[in-house]
Design an enzyme around this catalytic site. Structure first.
Site, PDB file in Angstrom:
ATOM      1  CG  PHE B 169      75.864  59.139  25.157  1.00 41.58           C
ATOM      2  CD1 PHE B 169      76.797  59.137  24.134  1.00 41.58           C
ATOM      3  CD2 PHE B 169      76.026  58.227  26.194  1.00 41.58           C
ATOM      4  CE1 PHE B 169      77.868  58.259  24.133  1.00 41.58           C
ATOM      5  CE2 PHE B 169      77.091  57.344  26.200  1.00 41.58           C
ATOM      6  CZ  PHE B 169      78.013  57.356  25.160  1.00 41.58           C
ATOM      7  CD  GLN B 290      84.289  61.777  18.077  1.00 39.53           C
ATOM      8  OE1 GLN B 290      84.037  60.607  18.276  1.00 39.53           O
ATOM      9  NE2 GLN B 290      83.343  62.700  17.950  1.00 39.53           N
ATOM     10  CG  HIS B 292      86.312  59.286  23.408  1.00 36.69           C
ATOM     11  ND1 HIS B 292      86.352  59.496  24.770  1.00 36.69           N
ATOM     12  CD2 HIS B 292      85.119  58.723  23.156  1.00 36.69           C
ATOM     13  CE1 HIS B 292      85.223  59.069  25.297  1.00 36.69           C
ATOM     14  NE2 HIS B 292      84.460  58.587  24.344  1.00 36.69           N
ATOM     15  CG  LEU B 302      86.442  54.521  24.752  1.00 34.71           C
ATOM     16  CD1 LEU B 302      86.804  55.906  24.277  1.00 34.71           C
ATOM     17  CD2 LEU B 302      85.493  53.852  23.775  1.00 34.71           C
ATOM     18  CD  GLU B 305      79.941  61.392  24.787  1.00 32.83           C
ATOM     19  OE1 GLU B 305      80.913  61.382  24.037  1.00 32.83           O
ATOM     20  OE2 GLU B 305      78.801  61.740  24.442  1.00 32.83           O
ATOM     21  NE  ARG B 336      82.114  60.766  21.973  1.00 34.01           N
ATOM     22  CZ  ARG B 336      82.020  59.531  21.556  1.00 34.01           C
ATOM     23  NH1 ARG B 336      82.610  59.190  20.430  1.00 34.01           N
ATOM     24  NH2 ARG B 336      81.335  58.645  22.233  1.00 34.01           N
ATOM     25  CG  HIS B 403      86.912  57.268  19.870  1.00 33.98           C
ATOM     26  ND1 HIS B 403      87.045  56.032  20.443  1.00 33.98           N
ATOM     27  CD2 HIS B 403      85.578  57.467  19.747  1.00 33.98           C
ATOM     28  CE1 HIS B 403      85.858  55.522  20.658  1.00 33.98           C
ATOM     29  NE2 HIS B 403      84.947  56.361  20.243  1.00 33.98           N
ATOM     30  NE  ARG B 448      81.474  58.280  16.124  1.00 37.68           N
ATOM     31  CZ  ARG B 448      81.275  57.733  17.306  1.00 37.68           C
ATOM     32  NH1 ARG B 448      80.061  57.658  17.804  1.00 37.68           N
ATOM     33  NH2 ARG B 448      82.293  57.277  18.008  1.00 37.68           N
TER      34      ARG B 448
END
Lengths: 247, 661
Positions: B169, B290, B292, B302, B305, B336, B403, B448
């Protein structure tokens, strides 16, 4: 749907159409006061709404939101994210408003009704009974010795393919679409658990990590909650039938 | 009782006789209290005869029933506290259900791993704005939290030998960034959030928490700087309820809906942040929003990721894997904010895809179809429904989309809400706790990392329960509360219910959303932000001219959406004003006129000989914002970042450094 079942569906919808139970609560006494509301038929007609079709997205939920924002803010329905809360009856089939593509054929109206047999207001169904039934099947893992909880992963030994089919894809979202298209659930909803809850009960029965399988309330195949399933297998428009077949 | 009859007359509608209802409808009309709750409520007309209030008493009240709220609620019930969970949504509808990618924990199932490496990644990911004591707590607890979830029955994806499957990730590395990509994101295909929430909900049914579902929390009940509970509106019948309690936990999620395009639920409206603001308490770091990198172009849904974790790559119009230029090591799995900025730059420089050249492509068709079907079934379906794309053949059109909110209600690492003064430092607000996206512990700082949010929920949900168990005992007597506590909230409700101005709720909402989208996006400049602040102020003033249509009190979603709009506006003004003031680029807050990070020392150069800048002259500090709800005026203060871990010997703190992937 077969012609006969379609007729009974229409009939039920008509009855449901005519009445909405709205219990006004006071702490002193519960006195349900039904009130009559006629459901509107929602048309999506690009000719009369000008450039709205460009703003409005491609799904039924977008149209409902558009109507609420621009035409009638008193329109009431549940919606949030991909969670199953926007379940309603669209053109005769139970489905999710957020996944149902708008039919852009402007000669046909789109009819939205709430899920059959469970009303509060407009398109909002009362889900309390449904949730209580889910709770009754004990949808949690039970181990004989839970003193070691949190220390080590349990190994899952059941055939992963089956569990995957039921838990991962399609994914279970409490939308109640299947249960509320089941005539047996319409007529005996207070006793019969319905396809949705039965399917979840099955998942917990086959879960290898659970050690109280024999004691689960849903184990008895002849109990009333399961007996009312007459395998009518009505399909909903967004779910595949693997769920119902597994029962 | 006279007051009640008056209320009955005022609130009841005209009744016509009806046929007997089918048994199902009748039985499903039961009271919330008798189905879930305990019989300890009483009615009073202390606030108003028009709106009788039902008073409840509990040891603890949790507002919100998403991942964090549920974990806190049943953690408290497990510890013996009489707990109420007040939520405007049925628990499994909370936005946690939409989370896809996974939950990070250094279990070491795929390769050797250490939670201190996870700690390092998170501190770096936060661009050194995260509080390292909270990050230490979270990453150290992570393996235990994930195993606990698995023991609750969560059906994680498995490796061949039956252990929990962990995927790669963004921003996760081994050996403090020197050992290559780490695989520590535990997942359930690409529906981890859904599975987590359903597991927690199922588990919560074992305890006797009282759920008050579809109750909209209006405000905190504060007296003498202490939180004594919450006042809420029951959506089903319009009754007002006061939940008195010694401990209130806020777990109400984020506020993505301040923007026109976001991946958030319609119900992500920052209610908790707004309640805290109206109570005169500060919110922290709201400018850090954030984006995304991969929301579906157009729909905003969405795409996890996890796609890039499984090998998916981002492509521009020239078919180039452009992330290799921006992040040579991590490439598509960079943090991100880095990826979102890269995509935006590619589009700006003319290499965007599609007829308008305004998005990028996420390519997955080079991966084996079997892997897509097993590991990414959800997004395969989402891409087909919302973009009409078959992921085994074509790339998905994507665009950075709002996001997550790194900012929120400031807490310490134990979940207690704090205020701050330069003289006294951090001070706990008695009786008030927060966890989840609504809180700012701060584990995410300025940005984040993916798969850290689900972790944040369960760790800090549990932490709130533990802290309350440490400082209180079940059954403690409650301090007295004024009989008219919550009066202002009910007055506001009544005002909105009969509002008869000129602008609809939807109109004001869209004005706010467009202002935020145009003025506080991925790249920000001072002039545009200032314009945005002025426009937002003007939109805020139009709230006085609002018009609602539904005058009823039963399931009045027009009223609820208007209350939510009030909450969104408070979040929006703080966000844009904080962004305008912060003159640096850090994490997700990117200023074109101030491109660098402004720390107390210049970490790009050797530190020897440098003079530390005073607090007022650098930007490595938390923003604390408050609003006067009557005027919409925002006041900003600042608070230092906590740079030490919980135990220096066990886990050394990470000093700031230049952040590159």
């Amino acid at each position: 749907l077969s012609p006969r079942s379609h007729a009974s569906m229409e009939q039920c919808s008509a009855i449901a159409n005519a009445m909405v139970a709205s219990a006004f609560f006071t702490a002193a006494a519960l006195a349900p006061e039904p009130r009559i509301k006629h459901f509107q038929i929602y048309h999506w007609d690009p000719d009369t709404t000008g450039d709205k079709p460009r703003i409005c997205g491609p799904i039924v939920l977008d149209a409902l939101i558009n109507i609420k924002n621009e035409m009638d803010p008193t329109l009431t329905f549940r919606h949030s994210c991909i969670c199953g809360t926007c379940a309603m009856n669209i053109n005769g089939g139970n489905t999710l408003a957020s996944l149902n593509k708008l039919d852009i054929n402007t000669s046909k109206p789109i009819k939205s009704y709430p899920l059959p047999h469970m009303y509060v207001k407009d398109l909002v169904p009362a889900m309390n009974n449904f949730y209580a039934q889910y709770k009754s099947i004990e949808p949690f893992l039970n181990k004989r010795d839970e003193s070691q909880e949190g220390k080590e992963q349990y190994h899952q030994t059941i055939r992963l393919a089956i569990l995957k089919g039921l838990l991962e894809h399609p994914i279970y979202i409490f939308c109640a679409c299947c249960s509320t298209s089941c005539p047996s659930y319409w007529w005996n909803g207070d006793q019969y658990l319905g396809p949705a809850v039965l399917m979840q009960a099955y998942c917990w029965l086959i879960e290898s990590r659970d050690e109280f399988t024999e004691d689960r309330p849903s184990k008895d195949p002849f109990s009333l909650p399961k007996k009312k399933c007459h395998t009518l297998v009505f399909k909903t428009s967004h779910n595949d039938s693997p769920h119902v077949k597994s029962i | 009782m006279a007051a009640l009859s008056t209320a009955s007359r005022v609130l009841a509608k005209k009744v016509l006789s009806a046929k007997a209802l089918p048994a199902v409808s009748q039985s499903s009309r039961k009271l919330h209290f008798s189905v879930y709750g305990k019989n300890n409520s009483k009615v009073s007309d202390g606030i108003s005869t028009q709106y009788p209030v039902v008073d409840h008493e509990f040891d603890a009240v949790v507002v919100g029933a998403g991942g964090a709220g549920l974990r806190a609620a049943f953690g408290l019930s497990e510890a013996g506290f009489n707990t109420a969970c007040v939520t405007k949504l049925f628990p499994t509808r909370s936005h946690t259900v939409a989370a896809q990618g996974g939950i990070n924990a250094a279990l070491g199932n795929m390769e050797g791993d250490d939670w201190r490496w996870h700690f390092y990644d998170t501190v770096k990911g936060s661009d050194w704005l995260g509080d390292q004591d909270a990050i230490h707590y979270m990453t150290e607890q992570a393996p235990h939290a994930v195993v606990e979830l698995e023991n609750f029955g969560m059906p994680f994806s498995r490796t061949e030998d039956g252990k929990i499957y962990q995927r790669a990730f963004g921003g996760q590395s081994l050996k403090f960034g020197k050992g290559g990509q780490a695989h520590r994101c535990c997942c359930v295909a690409d529906r981890t959030g859904h599975s987590l929430l359903h597991t927690l909900y199922g588990r919560s049914l074992r305890y006797d928490t009282s759920y008050f579902v579809e109750y909209f929390a209006l405000d905190l009940l504060m007296e003498d700087g202490e939180c004594k509970g919450v006042i809420a509106l029951c959506m089903e019948d319009g009754s007002i309820h006061r939940f008195r309690s010694k401990n209130t936990v806020i777990a109400t999620g984020g506020y993505g809906r301040t923007y026109f395009s976001c991946t958030s639920a319609h119900t992500s409206t920052g209610d908790g942040n707004a309640m805290v603001t109206r109570a005169g308490l500060p919110c922290q770091d709201l400018e850090f929003v954030q984006f995304h990198p991969t929301g579906i172009y157009g729909a905003g849904c969405l795409i996890t990721e996890g796609c890039r974790g499984e090998g998916g790559i981002l492509i521009n119009s020239e078919g180039e894997r452009f992330m290799e230029r921006y992040a040579p090591n991590a490439k598509d799995l960079a943090s991100r904010d880095v990826v979102s900025r890269s995509i935006t730059i590619e589009i700006r420089e003319g290499r965007g895809c599609g007829p308008e050249k305004d998005h990028a492509y996420l390519q997955l068709h080079h991966l084996p179809p079997q892997q897509l079907a097993t590991r990414l079934p959800g997004i395969s379906e989402t891409a087909m429904i919302f973009a009409g794309v078959d992921v085994t053949k074509e790339p998905i059109p994507v665009l950075p989309t709002v996001h997550y909110n790194m900012g929120g209600i400031p807490t310490n690492y134990r979940g207690q809400v704090i205020t701050h003064t330069p003289e006294e430092g951090d001070k706990v607000v008695p009786g008030l706790f927060a966890c989840g996206e609504a809180a700012c512990a701060s584990v995410h700082g300025a940005n984040r990392l993916g798969a850290n949010s689900l972790l944040d929920l369960v760790v800090f949900g549990r932490a709130c329960a533990h802290t309350i168990a440490d400082i209180c005992t079940p059954g403690e007597k409650l301090s007295p509360l004024k009989t008219n506590a919550g009066e202002e909230s009910v007055a506001n409700l009544d005002k909105l219910r009969f509002a008869d101005g000129n602008m609809r709720t939807s109109e004001i909402r869209v004005n706010m959303q467009k202002t935020m989208q145009n003025h506080a996006a991925v790249f920000r400049t001072g002039k545009v932000l200032k314009e945005g602040c002025d426009k937002m102020d003007a939109v805020y003033q139009t709230l006085d001219d609002i018009k609602t249509f539904d005058r009823g009190i039963v399931w009045n979603t027009d009223l609820v959406e208007t209350l939510e709009l009030q909450n969104l506006m408070l979040n929006a003004v703080q966000t844009i004003n904080s962004a305008e003031q912060r003159q640096e680029s850090r994490g997700a807050h990117s200023r074109e006129d101030f491109k660098d990070r402004m720390d107390e020392l210049d970490y790009a150069k050797p530190l020897a000989g440098q003079v530390r800048k005073p607090f007022e002259e650098h930007w490595r500090k938390h923003t604390l914002s408050t609003v006067d709800p009557k005027t919409g005026k925002v006041t900003l203060k600042y608070r230092p970042v906590i740079d030490n871990s919980l135990d220096a010997e066990d886990c050394a703190a990470i000093p700031p450094a230049i952040r590159s992937y």
